[in-house]
Design a protein around this motif. Structure first.
Motif, PDB file in Angstrom:
ATOM      1  N   UNK A 352       0.812  -1.220   0.000  1.00 32.84           N
ATOM      2  CA  UNK A 352       0.000   0.000   0.000  1.00 32.84           C
ATOM      3  C   UNK A 352       0.845   1.269   0.000  1.00 32.84           C
ATOM      4  N   UNK A 353       2.144   1.155  -0.222  1.00 29.29           N
ATOM      5  CA  UNK A 353       2.991   2.342  -0.295  1.00 29.29           C
ATOM      6  C   UNK A 353       3.328   2.965   1.041  1.00 29.29           C
ATOM      7  N   UNK A 354       3.133   2.222   2.144  1.00 29.11           N
ATOM      8  CA  UNK A 354       3.393   2.783   3.474  1.00 29.11           C
ATOM      9  C   UNK A 354       4.416   1.925   4.227  1.00 29.11           C
ATOM     10  N   UNK A 355       5.377   1.383   3.502  1.00 30.81           N
ATOM     11  CA  UNK A 355       6.387   0.536   4.129  1.00 30.81           C
ATOM     12  C   UNK A 355       7.226   1.264   5.158  1.00 30.81           C
ATOM     13  N   UNK A 356       7.670   2.484   4.833  1.00 34.38           N
ATOM     14  CA  UNK A 356       8.468   3.250   5.795  1.00 34.38           C
ATOM     15  C   UNK A 356       7.653   3.581   7.041  1.00 34.38           C
ATOM     16  N   UNK A 357       6.345   3.730   6.870  1.00 33.92           N
ATOM     17  CA  UNK A 357       5.468   4.092   7.978  1.00 33.92           C
ATOM     18  C   UNK A 357       5.174   2.918   8.900  1.00 33.92           C
ATOM     19  N   UNK A 358       5.077   1.703   8.353  1.00 34.78           N
ATOM     20  CA  UNK A 358       4.513   0.594   9.124  1.00 34.78           C
ATOM     21  C   UNK A 358       5.427  -0.606   9.335  1.00 34.78           C
ATOM     22  N   UNK A 359       6.476  -0.774   8.533  1.00 33.04           N
ATOM     23  CA  UNK A 359       7.227  -2.038   8.539  1.00 33.04           C
ATOM     24  C   UNK A 359       7.810  -2.376   9.903  1.00 33.04           C
ATOM     25  N   UNK A 360       8.318  -1.381  10.614  1.00 31.38           N
ATOM     26  CA  UNK A 360       8.924  -1.648  11.920  1.00 31.38           C
ATOM     27  C   UNK A 360       7.890  -2.069  12.958  1.00 31.38           C
ATOM     28  N   UNK A 361       6.607  -1.782  12.701  1.00 32.56           N
ATOM     29  CA  UNK A 361       5.554  -2.262  13.573  1.00 32.56           C
ATOM     30  C   UNK A 361       4.997  -3.603  13.147  1.00 32.56           C
ATOM     31  N   UNK A 362       5.008  -3.865  11.848  1.00 37.85           N
ATOM     32  CA  UNK A 362       4.525  -5.132  11.305  1.00 37.85           C
ATOM     33  C   UNK A 362       5.467  -6.283  11.636  1.00 37.85           C
ATOM     34  N   UNK A 363       6.766  -6.069  11.543  1.00 38.79           N
ATOM     35  CA  UNK A 363       7.739  -7.154  11.669  1.00 38.79           C
ATOM     36  C   UNK A 363       7.644  -7.919  12.994  1.00 38.79           C
ATOM     37  N   UNK A 364       7.523  -7.269  14.150  1.00 34.15           N
ATOM     38  CA  UNK A 364       7.407  -8.045  15.392  1.00 34.15           C
ATOM     39  C   UNK A 364       6.200  -8.972  15.420  1.00 34.15           C
ATOM     40  N   UNK A 365       5.101  -8.566  14.767  1.00 35.43           N
ATOM     41  CA  UNK A 365       3.907  -9.405  14.711  1.00 35.43           C
ATOM     42  C   UNK A 365       4.195 -10.656  13.883  1.00 35.43           C
ATOM     43  N   UNK A 366       4.883 -10.495  12.759  1.00 36.09           N
ATOM     44  CA  UNK A 366       5.255 -11.630  11.922  1.00 36.09           C
ATOM     45  C   UNK A 366       6.203 -12.561  12.680  1.00 36.09           C
ATOM     46  N   UNK A 367       7.191 -12.000  13.367  1.00 37.17           N
ATOM     47  CA  UNK A 367       8.146 -12.812  14.117  1.00 37.17           C
ATOM     48  C   UNK A 367       7.465 -13.551  15.261  1.00 37.17           C
TER      49      UNK A 367
END
Length: 371
Positions: A352-367
């Motif tokens: 959705x074009x918001x990787x810089x905005x959200x990736x650091x919050x998404x990654x812990x959920x995936x891990x």
């Protein structure tokens, strides 16, 4: 399969953009050993071609949760890795009464996350042309220099024990190992974070999730006013693109007006905005074109449209171009792609074009899900 063994780690991350580095960071925080595989000599994709804008407040739903968590990580990483982090928020400029009505409704919804401004306040925060009726500040939003931040994070992770295999291509991804152009990496888990190139590895998955490539017209221009602009600057066209504004009743009026008066701007998918780089130049943009395979020939009219509309926003006749480029990111109907094509393998993309905005919050959920 390549016979030489490069090593064995807890997690192999494929892709050294912000999504991949966010997963490497989250894994290191858990005390896991990590190897990152990146086909280029350094990150050259969406993570370095963007506005450097942590657009937190304009998100909604799970994206807002990820953005708020990511904001905390950006502050910590900026301190630890030594890169610049701007905390002046975002200035949203309203150039029509219906746009200001959206901001007033947004302030009602979000409370302290939105501070309304009159036209004089807007002019004090950024150089804008005539016709501004007011605006708002979104104080939670942050900025980084995208040409610096991702590389600094990679350097920090390397110092913390992450092994980077640069200029190395992942050929075969299987449970427990990744065969690369330089040898095989054995891993307890694999995270595939290759953005819009997910179809290079998992074409059926990409087709099912309707992943396409979104191409953006972006430019670096000389600041025509020679003044410091702390916040990122958004406009009414930005309201049409960010999910947080969708709950505002007056947004329909904004869309109808733009469709009636400026259908060319909607056809180009223009999100009229800018941020300032250290040194004063402005990053401006951006248009949006969606295709599975991008046309290598880009019409000059797109850049001319961005330049003309930005000049009008800034109240100047023309702008001096320093650089031009095409941003590219993964786009799909859902904002996040997290899939398990094989045991112990996660394919992750912000679509959705918001990787810089959200990736650091998404990654812990995936891990956490990987265990």
């Amino acid at each position: 399969m390549t016979s030489s063994v490069l090593g064995s780690v807890d997690v192999v991350v494929i892709g050294a953009g912000i999504v991949g580095l966010s997963h490497a960071h989250a894994a290191v925080e858990r005390g896991l050993s990590v190897a990152v595989v990146e086909r280029d000599e350094w990150a050259t994709g969406a993570s370095v071609r963007n506005f450097g804008h942590g657009c937190v407040t304009a998100q909604d739903g799970e994206a807002l949760g990820y953005a708020l968590a990511a904001r905390r990580e950006w502050a910590r990483l900026a301190r630890d890795a030594g890169f610049w982090l701007g905390e002046d928020g975002t200035l949203v400029v309203a150039r029509a009464d219906d746009e200001f009505a959206v901001l007033a409704e947004f302030a009602e919804l979000r409370g302290e996350q939105v501070r309304l401004l009159d036209a004089a306040d807007v002019a004090r925060k950024a150089p804008v042309g005539d016709g501004v009726v007011g605006g708002a500040v979104l104080p939670l939003d942050v900025r980084v220099n995208p040409r610096e931040a991702v590389h600094a994070i990679a350097t920090l992770l390397a110092a913390r024990g992450v092994t980077f295999h640069w200029a190395t291509t992942a050929h075969v991804i299987e449970p427990g190992e990744v065969a690369t152009s330089r040898g095989t990496l054995r891993a307890g888990n694999v995270v595939v974070a290759v953005g819009h190139d997910v179809d290079r590895h998992f074409p059926e998955l990409a087709e099912r999730r309707k992943v396409r490539r979104c191409s953006l017209s972006m430019l670096r221009v000389a600041d025509p006013h020679g003044r410091e602009v702390g916040p990122a600057v958004l406009t009414g066209l930005s309201m049409l693109r960010y999910a947080g504004f969708a709950a505002c009743p007056s947004l329909a009026e904004v869309r109808a007006r733009v469709e009636r008066r400026h259908p060319d701007l909607l056809a180009a998918g223009l999100n009229l905005m800018f941020t300032q780089l250290p040194g004063g130049d402005l990053t401006i943009g951006d248009t949006h074109d969606h295709q599975r395979t991008l046309n290598p020939y880009v019409a000059e009219e797109r850049d001319e449209l961005v330049l003309a509309e930005t000049a009008r926003l800034l109240g100047v006749g023309s702008l001096t171009v320093r650089e031009r480029w095409r941003g590219v990111y993964a786009s799909a109907p859902e904002p996040f792609l997290v899939e398990t094509p094989a045991p112990g393998v996660r394919v992750v993309a912000v679509t959705s074009g918001i990787g810089m905005t959200t990736a650091l919050g998404l990654a812990p959920v995936v891990l956490d899900d990987l265990g």
